[in-house]
Design an enzyme around this catalytic site. Sequence first.
Site, mmCIF file in Angstrom:
data_model
loop_
_atom_site.group_PDB
_atom_site.id
_atom_site.type_symbol
_atom_site.label_atom_id
_atom_site.label_comp_id
_atom_site.label_asym_id
_atom_site.label_seq_id
_atom_site.Cartn_x
_atom_site.Cartn_y
_atom_site.Cartn_z
ATOM 1 N N GLY A 49 0.796 -1.220 0.000
ATOM 2 C CA GLY A 49 0.000 0.000 0.000
ATOM 3 C C GLY A 49 0.828 1.269 0.000
ATOM 4 C CB ILE A 50 3.834 2.343 1.908
ATOM 5 C CG1 ILE A 50 3.180 2.298 3.294
ATOM 6 C CG2 ILE A 50 4.839 3.484 1.836
ATOM 7 C CD1 ILE A 50 4.116 1.872 4.402
ATOM 8 N NE ARG B 239 8.968 -2.736 11.177
ATOM 9 C CZ ARG B 239 7.878 -1.999 11.049
ATOM 10 N NH1 ARG B 239 7.944 -0.841 10.388
ATOM 11 N NH2 ARG B 239 6.731 -2.390 11.560
ATOM 12 C CD GLU C 242 13.133 2.560 14.518
ATOM 13 O OE1 GLU C 242 11.920 2.463 14.857
ATOM 14 O OE2 GLU C 242 13.531 2.490 13.341
ATOM 15 C CG HIS D 184 9.621 4.272 13.203
ATOM 16 N ND1 HIS D 184 10.039 2.983 13.439
ATOM 17 C CD2 HIS D 184 8.543 4.165 12.357
ATOM 18 C CE1 HIS D 184 9.262 2.138 12.769
ATOM 19 N NE2 HIS D 184 8.357 2.841 12.117
ATOM 20 C CB ALA E 45 6.506 7.922 8.215
#
Length: 253
Positions: free
Chosen positions: A83-84, A164, A193, A212, A214
């Site tokens: 989807g992204i 990721r 992260e 992180h 977005a």
Amino acid sequence: MTWVQLPFAGVDAFAHLIAEHGDRVLFTSAKGAYAEPVAEHALALTLATLRVLQKRARTTTWGREPEGLSLYGRHVVLIGAGGIALEYLRLVAPFDVRVTVVRRSADDVPGADRTVTTDQLDDVLPDADVVVVAAAMTAGTSGLLGAHQFALMPDHARLVNIARGGLVDTDALVDALRSGSIAAAGLDVTDPEPLPDGHPLWSEPGALVTPHQADTPDMVAPLLAERVGTNVAAFLRADGTGFIGVVDPAAGY
């Protein structure tokens, strides 16, 4: 039927549960639900790194050296076709870019000029102006981009990762930026992260790092609520059809 709705688009954090129970539990994720805000952020990082905003934001003096590239007419290598990725394709269409999608299958992707399989990634990198990572994190994609891949990319190329952190070898990326093997990287995800204070990426002139975010909680809440509502309705149907974001236990996403 036993059903579990996971709150994230990426389900790598739940991989052990999916592997253990996926044969008898239906897992659905939020994949696709957050496509718009994440793709928007990917476009922002694309434009920012092309226009060297990571460098402009740090400087305290007027720049004399002309720098920066336009996105118009560039070749974008887009890793992933979820989807992204599809939303990113829609957003960059007005820039008349040429897009090569890299995915598990060679099926055509609407909006892309070309689709190749993951084993052909190295073949398309030498002609890439921008490489956008929007793939799922699985055992097969961990460390997908490393020293070899960065060496193949042109020295003006930009890397954008909104998927990721583990898809990219961080040490190799730092080396590629320092050596000028690639020009810049826009990262909303890192490995490790959170990115520790003092990590070389924080001071690397070619790196633009966002934490992180977005898709912030304010962005995500209504989108997740809509996904949950749809899947609750599917769960209540007698035939159990209509679920969105079904996780494939074999594929891991």
